[in-house]
Design an enzyme around this catalytic site. Structure first.
Site, short mmCIF file in Angstrom:
data_model
loop_
_atom_site.label_atom_id
_atom_site.label_comp_id
_atom_site.label_asym_id
_atom_site.label_seq_id
_atom_site.Cartn_x
_atom_site.Cartn_y
_atom_site.Cartn_z
N GLU A 83 58.33 20.08 84.89
CA GLU A 83 57.42 19.00 85.28
C GLU A 83 56.94 18.19 84.08
O GLU A 83 56.34 18.74 83.15
CB GLU A 83 56.21 19.57 86.05
CG GLU A 83 55.34 18.46 86.60
CD GLU A 83 54.28 18.93 87.59
OE1 GLU A 83 54.34 20.07 88.06
OE2 GLU A 83 53.39 18.11 87.90
N LYS A 261 46.89 24.68 91.97
CA LYS A 261 48.27 24.40 91.53
C LYS A 261 48.24 23.75 90.16
O LYS A 261 49.07 24.03 89.30
CB LYS A 261 48.97 23.52 92.56
CG LYS A 261 50.47 23.35 92.34
CD LYS A 261 50.83 22.16 91.49
CE LYS A 261 52.34 21.96 91.36
NZ LYS A 261 52.68 20.91 90.38
N ASP A 277 56.76 38.03 85.33
CA ASP A 277 56.94 37.79 86.77
C ASP A 277 55.94 36.73 87.23
O ASP A 277 54.77 37.04 87.49
CB ASP A 277 56.74 39.12 87.51
CG ASP A 277 57.03 39.01 88.99
OD1 ASP A 277 56.98 37.89 89.53
OD2 ASP A 277 57.28 40.04 89.62
N HIS A 375 51.61 10.31 84.16
CA HIS A 375 52.86 10.86 84.69
C HIS A 375 54.01 9.87 84.53
O HIS A 375 55.15 10.27 84.39
CB HIS A 375 52.70 11.12 86.20
CG HIS A 375 52.35 12.55 86.50
ND1 HIS A 375 53.31 13.49 86.74
CD2 HIS A 375 51.17 13.19 86.61
CE1 HIS A 375 52.73 14.65 86.99
NE2 HIS A 375 51.42 14.49 86.92
#
Ligand code: NAD
Length: 423
Positions: A83, A261, A277, A375
């Protein structure tokens, strides 16, 4: 003719032959096969030992977030992520936090919970009592399984049991609390849970089905907090915006999911780069967010009496410095060296600080200029690459698209054509 995905003995084939099969099945070109064969710094024989049916590796960009100061110590933070903006945002936020004295952290002992599910019990209270009365014996048996863990001061430390009502009747759920020291601990805990299950069946006169670690690791929490001076974050209006955003996430699960998130964007990128993990971390974070009531945020931001921004985050952090892929993946080993953490708890605290920084980066942008401008430049470059731009063309195409506010593949293709014509 339809193709079958049933391939007898696929796992026994050498990776090269598996790849040849996939080539024929999917109609891969020779170029595509060559790309898959190029495994770079993760040799195919290592990958083949890490997972089943390996045919190659999946490279992901890795970068370094800078500026982190945690408990007075400076860290460079390796992050593996697809990302755009994640690493820039983390570095920017870490710089702001640094100006406010850096991150502060704490954590609990690295204790994981192993669950043993007992069904078909006739008398729940009696079964529970029998298990609790045998605690010393059960802990001894569990600890017999892992002398190495014991030698580091870890091991099974306690045990509890509770009765739950389910659609399939009453169950007794035994919890085994294992201090995993510098391991994530799933294998260690699962082995212990399996080892003590026959005795638990005997004690309860029930039947044991599941014996497995819980990813809701509420005994293994990491916490980070920080203060950011108002002038550093962009003024009191931005501080207010971030506090409002935090209150929104605390009250609304739709927003909380995205808020969390945002924090996990950073945490997972580091966890991935270290061969740990990341599914365990993600499952733990979300389960923890819903542990005390409706799903909510794992971090909180408020304005203090001075008008400055104060933030904190708390979540389960089941990560290790040993075990799993941490020591087998050659890049993960180097990443660990760059991170320079001395224990799994220090590592967990660094991750909490990274999550808080990532969260701050996103909230500052959201409550100020909006997230898209940051972004866009990286996104535009991705679009340019998707459209076929190469080398110096990538930046030229991206810049033109941003200028025109048309960041789209069709526009990128047109610009590439124009540039190619000029050459
Ligand atoms: P592991 O068994 O490979 O390594 C842990 C062992 O290393 C310990 O049991 C101990 O014997 C030894 N050890 C050596 N030095 C140590 C130290 N300083 N501190 C602690 N232990 C030390 O791995 P693990 O951590 O038990 O399990 C992790 C793996 O389990 C991960 O790959 C994870 O993906 C997988 N897994 C996860 C889940 C889950 O999260 N639900 C379930 C099953 C398996």
């Amino acid at each position: 003719m339809t193709k079958s995905s049933v391939v007898s003995g696929f796992y026994k084939l050498p990776p090269k032959e598996r790849l040849a099969f996939i080539r024929d099945f999917a109609g891969l070109t020779e170029d595509e096969v060559r790309l898959l064969e190029n495994t770079g710094s993760l040799p195919l024989e290592v990958a083949d030992h890490m997972i089943e049916n390996a045919i190659g590796v999946f490279p992901e960009p890795m970068g370094i977030a800078v500026n982190f100061q945690i408990n007075g110590k400076d860290y460079l933070i390796p992050m593996a992520t697809e990302e755009p903006s994640v690493i820039a945002a983390a570095s920017y936020a870490a710089k702001m936090v640094r100006d406010g004295g850096g991150f502060h952290t704490s954590s609990t002992a690295p204790v994981m919970i192993g669950q043993i599910q007992v069904v078909k019990i006739k008398n729940g209270d009696l079964a529970k009592k029998q298990v609790l009365d045998a605690k010393a014996e059960l802990l001894r048996k569990a600890n017999d399984q892992d002398p190495v863990l014991n030698s580091f001061g870890g091991g099974a430390k306690d045990l509890d049991a509770r009765i739950i009502e389910t659609t399939m009747g009453q169950m007794l759920i035994v919890h085994l609390f294992v201090d995993c020291r510098d391991a994530m601990g799933a294998n260690a805990v699962n082995t212990m849970a399996e080892a003590i299950s026959p005795k638990i069946e005997q004690l309860t006169d029930g039947h044991v089905y599941l014996r497995i670690i819980s990813n809701l690791a509420i005994k293994r929490l990491a916490k980070a907090w920080c203060t950011v001076p108002k002038e550093v974050v962009g003024g009191e209006k931005v501080v207010d915006g971030i506090a409002y955003a935090s209150a929104f996430a605390a009250a609304d699960p739709y927003r909380a999911a995205t808020h969390n998130k945002g924090a996990l964007n950073g945490i997972i990128a580091v966890v991935l780069a270290t061969g740990n993990d990341h599914r365990a971390i993600e499952a733990g974070a979300h389960a923890y967010a819903a542990f005390k009531g409706p799903y909510t945020s794992i971090s909180k931001w408020t304005k203090n009496a001075n008008g400055d921004l104060e933030g904190s985050i708390e979540m389960p952090m089941a990560v290790g410095l040993v075990g799993g892929a941490v020591r087998t993946h050659p890049i993960a080993r180097i990443v660990m060296k760059i991170l320079n953490v001395k224990s799994a708890t220090e590592f967990g605290e660094v991750l909490a600080a990274v999550g808080l920084a990532q969260n701050l980066g996103a909230l500052r942008a959201l409550s100020n200029e909006g997230i898209q401008s940051g972004h866009m430049s990286l996104h535009a470059r991705n679009i340019a690459i998707t459209a076929g731009a190469k080398g110096a063309q990538i930046d030229l195409v991206a810049e033109r698209m941003i200028k025109e506010s048309k960041v789209r593949v069709d526009r990128a293709k047109e610009i590439i054509e124009e540039l190619t014509d000029k050459q």
